[in-house]
Motif scaffolding. Structure first.
Motif, PDB file in Angstrom:
ATOM      1  N   SER A  68       0.706  -1.311   0.020  1.00 45.67           N
ATOM      2  CA  SER A  68      -0.010  -0.046   0.036  1.00 45.67           C
ATOM      3  C   SER A  68       0.984   1.348  -0.132  1.00 45.67           C
ATOM      4  N   ALA A  69       2.114   1.174   0.689  1.00 43.30           N
ATOM      5  CA  ALA A  69       2.780   2.236   0.760  1.00 43.30           C
ATOM      6  C   ALA A  69       3.437   2.648  -0.417  1.00 43.30           C
ATOM      7  N   GLN A  70       3.855   1.664  -1.218  1.00 42.27           N
ATOM      8  CA  GLN A  70       4.521   1.625  -2.518  1.00 42.27           C
ATOM      9  C   GLN A  70       3.421   2.148  -3.758  1.00 42.27           C
ATOM     10  N   ASN A  71       2.457   1.676  -3.496  1.00 41.31           N
ATOM     11  CA  ASN A  71       1.267   1.958  -4.661  1.00 41.31           C
ATOM     12  C   ASN A  71       1.151   3.581  -4.175  1.00 41.31           C
ATOM     13  N   ALA A  72       1.052   4.109  -3.120  1.00 39.51           N
ATOM     14  CA  ALA A  72       0.727   5.631  -2.812  1.00 39.51           C
ATOM     15  C   ALA A  72       1.874   6.466  -3.434  1.00 39.51           C
ATOM     16  N   GLU A  73       3.052   5.825  -3.655  1.00 39.92           N
ATOM     17  CA  GLU A  73       4.221   6.747  -4.062  1.00 39.92           C
ATOM     18  C   GLU A  73       4.264   6.655  -5.666  1.00 39.92           C
ATOM     19  N   LYS A  74       3.422   5.796  -6.286  1.00 35.37           N
ATOM     20  CA  LYS A  74       3.878   5.834  -7.454  1.00 35.37           C
ATOM     21  C   LYS A  74       2.633   6.597  -8.560  1.00 35.37           C
ATOM     22  N   ALA A  75       2.761   6.987  -9.660  1.00 38.12           N
ATOM     23  CA  ALA A  75       1.944   7.441 -10.443  1.00 38.12           C
ATOM     24  C   ALA A  75       0.889   6.908 -10.538  1.00 38.12           C
ATOM     25  N   ALA A  76      -0.536   7.796 -10.382  1.00 37.29           N
ATOM     26  CA  ALA A  76      -1.936   7.022 -10.456  1.00 37.29           C
ATOM     27  C   ALA A  76      -2.168   6.061 -11.624  1.00 37.29           C
ATOM     28  N   SER A  77      -2.580   5.005 -11.358  1.00 35.93           N
ATOM     29  CA  SER A  77      -2.872   4.157 -12.493  1.00 35.93           C
ATOM     30  C   SER A  77      -4.203   3.031 -11.964  1.00 35.93           C
ATOM     31  N   PRO A  78      -5.088   2.783 -12.835  1.00 33.53           N
ATOM     32  CA  PRO A  78      -6.331   1.906 -12.320  1.00 33.53           C
ATOM     33  C   PRO A  78      -5.880   0.533 -12.164  1.00 33.53           C
TER      34      PRO A  78
END
Length: 293
Positions: A68-78
């Motif tokens: 979840s933490a790494q997803n939050a730092e990535k560019a938004a993607s569906p």
């Protein structure tokens, strides 16, 4: 370290680690016997031996978006967070401890590194139930999912983002593995391991496998729906926060301070020493070198 072939030349079936993995419990019992009885000429000081990858997988199944933490730092993607990203690496990507990670400027100017726990499949199976999945594990090793971020992340002028996980993930020297395989019997709880990344001694990533969205059992189940998992296959379980992507606003990265999160200082450069560590397994150490023309 014991040279298996020098220790027991009567074991022609042990010509690769994959052969040992196929041998299952019988092979492990044989290894235990060799550890006790191997002659002097078959024993070597591990400090002076050059190790290759601990396994050369036929297929590497990669599970992304597992933090979840790494997803939050990535560019938004569906695709983020819906289910594991599903991409492949090949044996052509694999290098061992001490081998060079090549920074090929013709491919990428944004070379990033990600420490991951890698699962080595032991028992074959298809449509493996989650509750039985860990029974199919031979052991675990450390992986560095080297990534070309500017090949992975695609953005339109309108701000739409998507990922190209082929060119961004699969290329020469993009999968260091090692330094060894820890047997499943020696890792009773793969959800209780720590993962760290250091570049030139500076901490970049620091997390635990207990923070993964999907446990080790779930990617095994997930990938077995598509493939018959076979001995020697490797599954990457995803990386925690702290990648260089998080501080790259041009590619949509977003870094937010939080407990255990370490701010990256930039992408990997030639000369950098990358150390990926998973507790109970060891440190996978590689140096970044400039690609040749």
């Amino acid at each position: 370290m014991i040279d298996l072939f020098a220790a027991d030349p009567n074991q022609p079936q042990w010509r690769s680690v994959t052969d040992l993995i196929r041998g299952a419990d019988d092979a492990l019992r044989g290894l235990d016997d060799l550890a006790r009885t191997a002659p002097v000429h078959a024993r070597h000081d591990a400090a002076v031996v050059d190790f290759g990858p601990p396994v050369m997988p036929s297929t590497v199944l990669c599970s992304g978006s597992n933090s979840s933490a790494q997803n939050a730092e990535k560019a938004a993607s569906p695709v983020c967070g819906a289910e594991p990203e599903f991409f492949l690496k090949t044996a052509d990507c694999v290098i061992g401890p001490g081998d060079a990670i090549v920074a090929d400027m013709r491919l990428t100017s944004r070379l990033d590194c990600e420490t991951e726990l890698a699962i080595v499949i032991g028992r074959p199976g298809r449509h493996i139930a989650v509750e039985r999945a860990l029974d199919h594990v031979f052991g675990y090793t450390v992986a560095n999912d080297v990534t070309a971020r500017d090949r992975q992340v695609r953005r339109t002028p309108e701000g739409v983002t998507w990922y190209e996980l082929g060119r961004g993930k699969a290329f020469d020297a993009s999968l260091p593995l090692g330094p060894a395989i820890a047997l499943a019997r020696d890792i009773p709880d793969p959800a209780a391991l720590t993962l760290t990344t250091r570049i030139d001694g500076d901490l970049r990533q620091s997390s635990g496998t207990g923070d993964m969205i999907w446990s080790c059992a779930e990617p095994i189940h997930f990938f077995s729906i598509n493939f018959t998992l076979k001995p020697g296959m490797v599954i990457l379980t995803g990386t925690p926060a702290g990648t260089a992507w998080s501080v790259d606003a041009d590619l949509g990265g977003t870094w937010t301070p939080g407990p255990g999160l370490v701010r990256a200082t930039g992408y990997c450069q030639p000369g950098d020493i990358v150390e990926c560590e998973v507790s109970g397994i060891g440190v996978l150490r590689n140096t970044v070198v400039a690609g040749r023309d």
